[in-house]
Scaffold this motif. Structure first.
Motif, mmCIF file in Angstrom:
data_model
loop_
_atom_site.group_PDB
_atom_site.id
_atom_site.type_symbol
_atom_site.label_atom_id
_atom_site.label_comp_id
_atom_site.label_asym_id
_atom_site.label_seq_id
_atom_site.Cartn_x
_atom_site.Cartn_y
_atom_site.Cartn_z
ATOM 1 N N GLY A 71 0.808 -1.211 0.000
ATOM 2 C CA GLY A 71 0.000 0.000 0.000
ATOM 3 C C GLY A 71 0.842 1.262 0.000
ATOM 4 O O GLY A 71 0.307 2.365 -0.080
ATOM 5 N N ALA A 72 2.169 1.132 0.076
ATOM 6 C CA ALA A 72 3.065 2.295 0.047
ATOM 7 C C ALA A 72 3.025 2.926 -1.346
ATOM 8 O O ALA A 72 3.067 2.216 -2.348
ATOM 9 N N PHE A 73 2.927 4.236 -1.378
ATOM 10 C CA PHE A 73 2.904 4.973 -2.648
ATOM 11 C C PHE A 73 1.856 4.394 -3.595
ATOM 12 O O PHE A 73 2.058 4.316 -4.808
ATOM 13 N N PHE A 74 0.757 3.981 -3.050
ATOM 14 C CA PHE A 74 -0.253 3.221 -3.788
ATOM 15 C C PHE A 74 -0.835 4.014 -4.957
ATOM 16 O O PHE A 74 -0.887 3.503 -6.086
ATOM 17 N N THR A 75 -1.298 5.238 -4.701
ATOM 18 C CA THR A 75 -1.922 6.008 -5.780
ATOM 19 C C THR A 75 -0.943 6.301 -6.908
ATOM 20 O O THR A 75 -1.271 6.054 -8.077
ATOM 21 N N PRO A 76 0.270 6.810 -6.615
ATOM 22 C CA PRO A 76 1.214 7.008 -7.728
ATOM 23 C C PRO A 76 1.541 5.700 -8.460
ATOM 24 O O PRO A 76 1.669 5.695 -9.682
ATOM 25 N N ALA A 77 1.659 4.613 -7.708
ATOM 26 C CA ALA A 77 1.965 3.322 -8.337
ATOM 27 C C ALA A 77 0.839 2.889 -9.266
ATOM 28 O O ALA A 77 1.099 2.394 -10.368
ATOM 29 N N ALA A 122 -6.468 3.972 -8.003
ATOM 30 C CA ALA A 122 -5.726 5.208 -7.748
ATOM 31 C C ALA A 122 -6.610 6.236 -7.045
ATOM 32 O O ALA A 122 -6.155 6.931 -6.132
ATOM 33 N N VAL A 123 -7.852 6.314 -7.431
ATOM 34 C CA VAL A 123 -8.773 7.281 -6.830
ATOM 35 C C VAL A 123 -9.144 6.885 -5.411
ATOM 36 O O VAL A 123 -9.188 7.718 -4.507
ATOM 37 N N HIS A 124 -9.402 5.601 -5.182
ATOM 38 C CA HIS A 124 -9.929 5.155 -3.894
ATOM 39 C C HIS A 124 -8.862 4.688 -2.912
ATOM 40 O O HIS A 124 -9.151 4.520 -1.727
ATOM 41 N N GLY A 125 -7.645 4.462 -3.377
ATOM 42 C CA GLY A 125 -6.553 4.119 -2.480
ATOM 43 C C GLY A 125 -6.525 2.661 -2.065
ATOM 44 O O GLY A 125 -7.350 1.856 -2.482
ATOM 45 N N PRO A 126 -5.561 2.330 -1.182
ATOM 46 C CA PRO A 126 -5.307 0.944 -0.797
ATOM 47 C C PRO A 126 -6.175 0.424 0.345
ATOM 48 O O PRO A 126 -5.994 -0.714 0.775
ATOM 49 N N GLY A 127 -7.084 1.233 0.827
ATOM 50 C CA GLY A 127 -7.889 0.820 1.967
ATOM 51 C C GLY A 127 -7.191 1.165 3.270
ATOM 52 O O GLY A 127 -6.160 1.845 3.283
ATOM 53 N N ASN A 128 -7.749 0.671 4.368
ATOM 54 C CA ASN A 128 -7.237 1.019 5.689
ATOM 55 C C ASN A 128 -6.546 -0.138 6.405
ATOM 56 O O ASN A 128 -6.088 0.027 7.529
ATOM 57 N N VAL A 129 -6.481 -1.289 5.778
ATOM 58 C CA VAL A 129 -5.928 -2.485 6.416
ATOM 59 C C VAL A 129 -4.688 -2.943 5.646
ATOM 60 O O VAL A 129 -4.686 -2.943 4.412
ATOM 61 N N LEU A 130 -3.666 -3.358 6.396
ATOM 62 C CA LEU A 130 -2.407 -3.824 5.812
ATOM 63 C C LEU A 130 -1.830 -2.788 4.849
ATOM 64 O O LEU A 130 -1.504 -3.076 3.692
ATOM 65 N N VAL A 131 -1.713 -1.549 5.343
ATOM 66 C CA VAL A 131 -1.259 -0.454 4.501
ATOM 67 C C VAL A 131 -0.092 0.271 5.153
ATOM 68 O O VAL A 131 -0.169 0.678 6.317
ATOM 69 N N LYS A 133 2.217 3.504 5.650
ATOM 70 C CA LYS A 133 1.914 4.940 5.635
ATOM 71 C C LYS A 133 2.825 5.702 4.670
ATOM 72 O O LYS A 133 2.626 6.889 4.461
ATOM 73 N N LEU A 134 3.788 5.009 4.055
ATOM 74 C CA LEU A 134 4.686 5.675 3.089
ATOM 75 C C LEU A 134 3.902 6.188 1.902
ATOM 76 O O LEU A 134 3.110 5.477 1.305
ATOM 77 N N GLY A 135 4.140 7.438 1.553
ATOM 78 C CA GLY A 135 3.527 8.001 0.358
ATOM 79 C C GLY A 135 2.070 8.365 0.508
ATOM 80 O O GLY A 135 1.427 8.699 -0.467
#
Length: 137
Positions: A71-77, A122-131, A133-135
């Protein structure tokens, strides 16, 4: 702002992240198992320095796998993955290949489905679990 997610939403997001990671992990595995064949395929599309580009692609895909799993840098990735998928789509499955192999049109269309999922992620992100905080803002 952290939104509360129901168990099914958490599960769906985690499964989606695993699917994204698995797709790119398989791509890395096939590249590394026969980097020469990958380089040959890249050369057949007319790109220079095919072996170098094959290793660059493998490294990019490893980075994407790590981002989707953590989930790090998830949206840019997810956005980079979307650009990469469409680049590959036009380079290796574009209209110039449809006449020789009708299945290429199907591959071409399928890449847009993958792009849609990546944009949604990218819009909704990686969620709140197993994420990680980088990026994350």
């Amino acid at each position: 702002m952290v939104s509360v997610q129901s168990p099914w939403q958490i599960a769906a997001i985690l499964v989606a992240r695993l699917i994204f990671a698995a797709v790119f992990l398989m791509a890395v595995a096939f590249k590394v198992m026969d980097i020469g064949a990958t380089a040959g395929y890249i050369a057949s599309a007319g790109f220079p320095f095919p072996l170098f580009l094959a290793w660059c692609a493998a490294l990019l895909e490893v980075g994407l796998v790590l981002c989707f799993l953590t989930g790090a840098f998830f949206t840019p990735a997810a956005l980079v993955a979307g650009v990469y998928v469409i680049f590959l789509n036009f380079s290796f499955h574009g209209p110039s290949r449809w006449a020789g192999n009708q299945a290429e049109f199907g591959f071409f269309v399928d890449h847009f489905t993958f792009l849609a999922g990546l944009l949604f992620a990218a819009v909704h992100g990686p969620g709140n679990v197993l994420v990680s905080k980088l990026g994350r803002a």
